[in-house]
Motif scaffolding. Structure first.
Motif, PDB file in Angstrom:
ATOM      1  N   GLN A 104       0.825  -1.201   0.000  1.00  0.00           N
ATOM      2  CA  GLN A 104       0.000   0.000   0.000  1.00  0.00           C
ATOM      3  C   GLN A 104       0.862   1.255   0.000  1.00  0.00           C
ATOM      4  O   GLN A 104       1.946   1.289   0.563  1.00  0.00           O
ATOM      5  CB  GLN A 104      -0.918   0.021   1.227  1.00  0.00           C
ATOM      6  CG  GLN A 104      -2.055  -0.977   1.128  1.00  0.00           C
ATOM      7  CD  GLN A 104      -2.945  -0.932   2.358  1.00  0.00           C
ATOM      8  OE1 GLN A 104      -2.592  -0.324   3.357  1.00  0.00           O
ATOM      9  NE2 GLN A 104      -4.078  -1.573   2.270  1.00  0.00           N
ATOM     10  N   THR A 105       0.324   2.291  -0.640  1.00  0.00           N
ATOM     11  CA  THR A 105       1.022   3.564  -0.716  1.00  0.00           C
ATOM     12  C   THR A 105       1.035   4.244   0.640  1.00  0.00           C
ATOM     13  O   THR A 105       0.018   4.301   1.326  1.00  0.00           O
ATOM     14  CB  THR A 105       0.304   4.473  -1.730  1.00  0.00           C
ATOM     15  OG1 THR A 105       0.295   3.812  -2.990  1.00  0.00           O
ATOM     16  CG2 THR A 105       1.007   5.797  -1.860  1.00  0.00           C
TER      17      THR A 105
ATOM     18  N   TYR B 246      -2.519  15.287  -0.167  1.00  0.00           N
ATOM     19  CA  TYR B 246      -3.360  14.103   0.010  1.00  0.00           C
ATOM     20  C   TYR B 246      -3.649  13.857   1.488  1.00  0.00           C
ATOM     21  O   TYR B 246      -2.787  14.039   2.337  1.00  0.00           O
ATOM     22  CB  TYR B 246      -2.658  12.866  -0.558  1.00  0.00           C
ATOM     23  CG  TYR B 246      -2.366  12.996  -2.036  1.00  0.00           C
ATOM     24  CD1 TYR B 246      -3.303  12.600  -2.985  1.00  0.00           C
ATOM     25  CD2 TYR B 246      -1.161  13.539  -2.476  1.00  0.00           C
ATOM     26  CE1 TYR B 246      -3.047  12.728  -4.331  1.00  0.00           C
ATOM     27  CE2 TYR B 246      -0.903  13.670  -3.829  1.00  0.00           C
ATOM     28  CZ  TYR B 246      -1.842  13.269  -4.752  1.00  0.00           C
ATOM     29  OH  TYR B 246      -1.588  13.413  -6.084  1.00  0.00           O
TER      30      TYR B 246
ATOM     31  N   GLY C  70      -5.716   9.107   0.583  1.00  0.00           N
ATOM     32  CA  GLY C  70      -5.236   9.355  -0.770  1.00  0.00           C
ATOM     33  C   GLY C  70      -6.101  10.297  -1.575  1.00  0.00           C
ATOM     34  O   GLY C  70      -5.963  10.387  -2.794  1.00  0.00           O
TER      35      GLY C  70
ATOM     36  N   ASP D 144       2.665  12.992  -6.144  1.00  0.00           N
ATOM     37  CA  ASP D 144       1.683  11.908  -6.072  1.00  0.00           C
ATOM     38  C   ASP D 144       2.413  10.639  -5.641  1.00  0.00           C
ATOM     39  O   ASP D 144       3.228  10.101  -6.390  1.00  0.00           O
ATOM     40  CB  ASP D 144       1.036  11.709  -7.442  1.00  0.00           C
ATOM     41  CG  ASP D 144      -0.026  10.611  -7.451  1.00  0.00           C
ATOM     42  OD1 ASP D 144      -0.109   9.826  -6.481  1.00  0.00           O
ATOM     43  OD2 ASP D 144      -0.757  10.533  -8.449  1.00  0.00           O
TER      44      ASP D 144
ATOM     45  N   ASN E 147       1.567   7.684  -5.593  1.00  0.00           N
ATOM     46  CA  ASN E 147       1.259   6.508  -6.415  1.00  0.00           C
ATOM     47  C   ASN E 147       2.036   6.490  -7.722  1.00  0.00           C
ATOM     48  O   ASN E 147       1.966   5.507  -8.460  1.00  0.00           O
ATOM     49  CB  ASN E 147      -0.243   6.461  -6.732  1.00  0.00           C
ATOM     50  CG  ASN E 147      -1.054   6.132  -5.505  1.00  0.00           C
ATOM     51  OD1 ASN E 147      -0.815   5.129  -4.852  1.00  0.00           O
ATOM     52  ND2 ASN E 147      -1.992   6.996  -5.171  1.00  0.00           N
ATOM     53  N   GLN E 148       2.742   7.567  -8.024  1.00  0.00           N
ATOM     54  CA  GLN E 148       3.506   7.643  -9.272  1.00  0.00           C
ATOM     55  C   GLN E 148       4.984   7.399  -9.012  1.00  0.00           C
ATOM     56  O   GLN E 148       5.508   7.787  -7.968  1.00  0.00           O
ATOM     57  CB  GLN E 148       3.323   9.026  -9.916  1.00  0.00           C
ATOM     58  CG  GLN E 148       1.897   9.345 -10.307  1.00  0.00           C
ATOM     59  CD  GLN E 148       1.358   8.433 -11.380  1.00  0.00           C
ATOM     60  OE1 GLN E 148       2.038   8.115 -12.341  1.00  0.00           O
ATOM     61  NE2 GLN E 148       0.124   7.980 -11.197  1.00  0.00           N
ATOM     62  N   LYS E 149       5.649   6.810  -9.980  1.00  0.00           N
ATOM     63  CA  LYS E 149       7.082   6.557  -9.867  1.00  0.00           C
ATOM     64  C   LYS E 149       7.836   7.880  -9.954  1.00  0.00           C
ATOM     65  O   LYS E 149       7.476   8.779 -10.702  1.00  0.00           O
ATOM     66  CB  LYS E 149       7.510   5.625 -10.999  1.00  0.00           C
ATOM     67  CG  LYS E 149       8.920   5.134 -10.884  1.00  0.00           C
ATOM     68  CD  LYS E 149       9.237   4.149 -11.990  1.00  0.00           C
ATOM     69  CE  LYS E 149      10.674   3.700 -11.858  1.00  0.00           C
ATOM     70  NZ  LYS E 149      11.060   2.786 -12.932  1.00  0.00           N
TER      71      LYS E 149
ATOM     72  N   ARG F 234      -8.957  12.480 -12.387  1.00  0.00           N
ATOM     73  CA  ARG F 234      -8.082  11.454 -11.788  1.00  0.00           C
ATOM     74  C   ARG F 234      -8.806  10.701 -10.683  1.00  0.00           C
ATOM     75  O   ARG F 234      -8.674   9.489 -10.550  1.00  0.00           O
ATOM     76  CB  ARG F 234      -6.813  12.095 -11.234  1.00  0.00           C
ATOM     77  CG  ARG F 234      -5.743  12.247 -12.282  1.00  0.00           C
ATOM     78  CD  ARG F 234      -4.394  12.676 -11.682  1.00  0.00           C
ATOM     79  NE  ARG F 234      -3.707  13.481 -12.650  1.00  0.00           N
ATOM     80  CZ  ARG F 234      -3.718  14.808 -12.689  1.00  0.00           C
ATOM     81  NH1 ARG F 234      -4.350  15.496 -11.775  1.00  0.00           N
ATOM     82  NH2 ARG F 234      -3.085  15.458 -13.628  1.00  0.00           N
TER      83      ARG F 234
ATOM     84  N   LYS G 107      -6.912   8.393 -16.516  1.00  0.00           N
ATOM     85  CA  LYS G 107      -5.501   8.755 -16.564  1.00  0.00           C
ATOM     86  C   LYS G 107      -5.006   8.733 -17.994  1.00  0.00           C
ATOM     87  O   LYS G 107      -5.672   8.187 -18.880  1.00  0.00           O
ATOM     88  CB  LYS G 107      -4.661   7.872 -15.663  1.00  0.00           C
ATOM     89  CG  LYS G 107      -4.835   6.399 -15.840  1.00  0.00           C
ATOM     90  CD  LYS G 107      -4.075   5.643 -14.759  1.00  0.00           C
ATOM     91  CE  LYS G 107      -4.517   4.198 -14.734  1.00  0.00           C
ATOM     92  NZ  LYS G 107      -3.907   3.444 -13.694  1.00  0.00           N
TER      93      LYS G 107
END
Length: 196
Positions: free
Chosen positions: A20-21, A50, A54, A72, A74-76, A98, A103
């Motif tokens: 999980q993030t 956030y 999230g 974010d 959740n983004q690399k 979003r 996306k």
């Protein structure tokens, strides 16, 4: 069941929770969001980040004309952005899409349709966006430290073209200004200094 097999099966059940993030603390989100801001605007910028679920939340109400978005999780990689408040309808619409699960190209197509339908407005005057980014290995989410990040500049000029600005439609050398999405509501000048 053998103890080793039992423990292995428990670890498989627990694996999704480990993936999980993790949402950084609000102070870390604010610290990293304003890395994209010009120095004289950092302290007074509004910061959107956030909550623990999230979802987007205003972490700090600002006193100037700049709005900053935190990275974010959740983004690399790392990417924070700050922009003039006149771009907020455009940016807020993107955040809404979003949250609806859209996306990439799908999000852009929907936002294009919504712009034509008049669901949000672009500023009439040029408006600037600053983006500060770095690869994942240069970002420490626990301390909010970014090492050797890159700053790029974007100036939105709705419906501008190469002819109306004198700019090319692609950069011929690193850092050269050029116009992207020319002739559309989201036309913008890109200035991307060479990466560190």
């Amino acid at each position: 069941m053998k103890p080793s097999l039992f423990l292995a099966s428990l670890s498989l059940l627990a694996a999704p929770a480990l993936a999980q993030t993790v949402i950084p603390a609000p102070d870390i989100q604010i610290k990293t969001a304003v890395l994209a801001a010009p120095t004289d605007k950092k302290d007074g910028a509004t910061v959107i980040g956030y909550d623990t679920d999230g979802k987007y939340i205003t972490l700090r109400k600002g006193t100037n004309d700049l709005v900053c978005l935190t990275d974010d999780p959740n983004q690399k990689g790392f990417s924070a952005a700050c922009y003039h408040e006149s771009l907020e309808p455009f940016m807020a619409w993107g955040r809404k899409l979003r949250m609806e699960g859209k996306k990439g190209p799908e999000m852009n197509e929907q936002r294009d349709k919504d712009a034509k339908a008049g669901k949000f407005k672009m500023p009439k005057q040029p408006a600037t966006l600053f983006v500060f980014s770095a690869p994942s290995e240069r970002y420490d989410a626990t301390t909010g430290t970014v090492t050797d990040g890159n700053l790029r500049y974007v100036v939105y000029i709705a419906n501008a073209t190469a002819q109306s600005t004198g700019l090319p439609t692609k950069a011929e050398v690193p850092g050269m200004p050029w116009i992207m999405d020319a002739g559309t509501y989201r036309a913008h000048i890109m200035i991307t200094p060479p990466a560190k």
